[in-house]
Design a protein around this motif. Structure first.
Motif, PDB file in Angstrom:
ATOM      1  N   CYS A 245      -0.033   4.934   5.155  1.00  9.92           N
ATOM      2  CA  CYS A 245       0.967   3.875   5.343  1.00  9.92           C
ATOM      3  C   CYS A 245       2.379   4.441   5.283  1.00  9.92           C
ATOM      4  O   CYS A 245       3.267   3.985   6.007  1.00  9.92           O
ATOM      5  CB  CYS A 245       0.783   2.778   4.301  1.00  9.92           C
ATOM      6  SG  CYS A 245      -0.674   1.753   4.627  1.00  9.92           S
TER       7      CYS A 245
ATOM      8  N   CYS B 171       0.827  -1.206   0.000  1.00 12.87           N
ATOM      9  CA  CYS B 171       0.000   0.000   0.000  1.00 12.87           C
ATOM     10  C   CYS B 171       0.861   1.255   0.000  1.00 12.87           C
ATOM     11  O   CYS B 171       1.693   1.449   0.876  1.00 12.87           O
ATOM     12  CB  CYS B 171      -0.932   0.012   1.210  1.00 12.87           C
ATOM     13  SG  CYS B 171      -2.038   1.442   1.162  1.00 12.87           S
TER      14      CYS B 171
ATOM     15  N   CYS C 284      -0.386   4.354   0.149  1.00  8.50           N
ATOM     16  CA  CYS C 284      -1.149   5.530   0.585  1.00  8.50           C
ATOM     17  C   CYS C 284      -0.326   6.375   1.553  1.00  8.50           C
ATOM     18  O   CYS C 284       0.650   5.908   2.152  1.00  8.50           O
ATOM     19  CB  CYS C 284      -2.492   5.132   1.194  1.00  8.50           C
ATOM     20  SG  CYS C 284      -2.454   4.623   2.918  1.00  8.50           S
TER      21      CYS C 284
HETATM   22 ZN   LIG Z   1      -2.145   2.369   3.075  1.00  9.61          ZN
END
Ligand SMILES: [Zn+2]
Ligand SMILES: [Zn+2]
Length: 165
Positions: A36, A31, A33
């Motif tokens: 994260c 991930c 994002c």
């Molecule tokens: Zn994430």
């Protein structure tokens, strides 16, 4: 030896807390994002999704820390109570039935490369993705990406614990 029979051991940095994943995971997310990135202090998180009852604590304990999440539903991060390394988390939406195990805490993290890259819209530009692994700008439908066996395992989870519980 079938891969289903294999297990994966891991633990924290101070070695007080040790755990075992009793089988291969349902799916592995890389991930990208911003959440994260912030939580890891680096460029992405690598999480192996697996049924909670397939994660066994071998030694030590975990302290569960309520942490905000992108969805607003929160995330419960299980950490070693001594060194505070994050070992796995549960997201509010999925409850405690599925754990997101931090692949980097496994003794052999190389065994679980990503099955998909998600939230690549915020991927740090120097991270170059391999052409042969699925990648999506945000999220995806499990029915379109997960192997049939993992979808069956997920269906069994839902049957065992209906959504109204
Ligand atoms: Zn994430
Ligand atoms: Zn520790």
């Amino acid at each position: 030896m079938s891969t289903e029979a294999s297990s994966y051991d891991g633990g924290c940095t101070c070695r007080q807390t040790r755990y075992r994943m009793a089988s291969k995971p349902l799916f592995v997310h890389c991930c990208h994002c911003r959440w994260c990135q912030r939580e890891t202090g680096t460029s992405f998180a690598l999480n192996a999704m697996i049924e909670a009852d397939r994660v066994q604590l071998l030694q030590g304990a975990v302290e569960i820390i309520d942490t905000p999440s992108n969805s607003g539903k929160g995330q419960k991060i299980s950490r070693c109570p001594r060194c505070r390394i994050a070992l796995w988390s549960n997201y509010g939406g999925a409850g405690d039935t599925v754990r997101f195990v931090r692949v980097g805490t496994l003794d052999e993290p190389d065994r679980l490369p990503p099955d998909i890259h998600i939230f690549t819209s915020s991927k740090q530009p120097w991270v170059v993705l391999p052409p042969d692994v699925p990648a999506v700008a945000e999220y995806y439908r499990a029915s379109e990406q997960w192997p049939a066996e993992s979808l069956q395992r997920r269906a069994a989870l839902t049957a065992a614990k209906p959504p109204w519980h």
